[in-house]
Design an enzyme around this catalytic site. Structure first.
Site, PDB file in Angstrom:
ATOM      1  CG  HIS A   5      32.593  40.975  38.575  1.00 29.54           C
ATOM      2  ND1 HIS A   5      33.652  40.554  39.338  1.00 29.54           N
ATOM      3  CD2 HIS A   5      33.144  41.629  37.512  1.00 29.54           C
ATOM      4  CE1 HIS A   5      34.794  40.915  38.757  1.00 29.54           C
ATOM      5  NE2 HIS A   5      34.500  41.577  37.647  1.00 29.54           N
ATOM      6  NE  ARG A  46      40.312  43.155  39.407  1.00 26.29           N
ATOM      7  CZ  ARG A  46      39.820  42.214  38.609  1.00 26.29           C
ATOM      8  NH1 ARG A  46      38.985  42.542  37.655  1.00 26.29           N
ATOM      9  NH2 ARG A  46      40.169  40.955  38.778  1.00 26.29           N
TER      10      ARG A  46
END
Length: 312
Positions: free
Chosen positions: A275, A227
């Site tokens: 991502h 994250r």
């Protein structure tokens, strides 16, 4: 009785997930209705993939709601929603896990073997320097959940000495497991390559900061497929500029998409991937969602329930 399932997300995701969810739900034998447009008073389960901040959704509109089933492994955008009082399940499925294992293993091997120097060209210089064997390159993984454990075991099977750190004590075959504050210091000190796979909670934000970065060995590499808020961006850049760190390969960021003006894009010691380390796959995720709905209707415990007190 018909079980009513609302898909609460974007039209694009509905087009992607509708057929796999219909297939998986049909396989359970339930009489069900799946739609992206159901009267709120009929909704019993929500398949949730918010386009924005899930904390802004009003779940009090669904008086018969039994559970919210997230399509994402990360649930930080919804876990603090005060209107969400029913069970919340996060996504854990083998497709997502395998994707993460492949990304982490690929980039660990890339840095271990020094592949960038060969790919980017050596300007006619014959540097015949062989990399060490895997057994000589220490890997530390912060976070020993499903993803961290799977990645650690895959790397251990290749011969890397793998140390894993978690908030509480764990035992994972093939991995030296540490926990707590003292364990964190030990885990960082032996990290030639550091992989961040912690959840995003108040306790983990900026876990990689100036103090913890200084505990890494000289020339260490950082991989963050976890994250974005786990990393203090400015502290990371300072550690790279000083030469303490050799490289950072980053897949998640505080703001996504990563703004074009962010210094990560142009930094010679940073690799940005957009991502992609692990995406929820519709076919495999649908099976997990359908199984949880089957369990809910059968009165069985749901899988992958979120502990609100921990935030994951």
């Amino acid at each position: 009785m018909t079980t009513n399932v609302l898909f609460l997300s974007t039209p694009k995701r509905w087009a992607q997930y509708q057929a796999p969810l219909m297939r998986a739900l049909a396989a359970t034998g339930l009489d069900f209705q799946l739609s992206e447009d159901l009267p709120p008073e009929e909704v019993e389960y929500i398949v949730f993939a918010p386009a924005g901040r899930g904390v802004d959704h009003d779940f009090t509109r669904f008086p018969r709601l039994k559970a919210v089933l997230s399509l994402w492994a990360g649930i930080e955008t919804v876990v603090d929603n005060p209107t969400l009082t029913v069970p919340l399940a996060r996504m854990v499925d083998h497709g997502l896990t395998q994707g993460m294992v492949e990304w982490v293993t690929g980039h660990v091997l890339r840095h271990h073997l020094g592949m960038d120097a060969h790919i980017l060209g050596q300007n006619g210089t014959w540097n015949q320097i062989a990399p060490p064997l895997a057994r000589e390159r220490r890997v530390t993984i912060l976070g020993l959940g499903t993803l961290g454990s799977a990645c650690g075991q895959a790397l251990a099977s290749l011969g890397f000495p793998v140390t894993g750190w978690s908030r509480s004590a764990k035992s994972v075959e093939g991995i030296t497991c540490l926990h707590g504050a003292d364990g964190m210091h030990q885990a960082l000190a032996c990290a030639d390559i550091l992989v961040l796979l912690l959840p995003n909670t108040p306790a983990t934000r900026d876990v990689l900061n100036a103090e913890t970065l200084a505990q890494l060995p000289q020339g260490a590499v950082v991989l963050n497929p976890g994250r974005g808020p786990l990393v203090d961006d400015e502290a990371l850049l300072a550690a790279l500029d000083s030469g303490h760190l050799a490289h950072a390969t980053l897949d998640t960021f505080r703001v996504e998409p990563l703004p074009p003006e962010h210094p990560f894009w142009a930094h010679p010691k940073v690799t940005v991937t957009p991502h992609i380390a692990s995406e929820t796959r519709a076919d495999t995720a649908a099976d997990v969602i359908a199984e949880n709905i089957r369990r809910g209707e059968a009165g069985e415990p749901l899988l992958h329930l979120v502990d609100r007190s921990l935030g994951y």
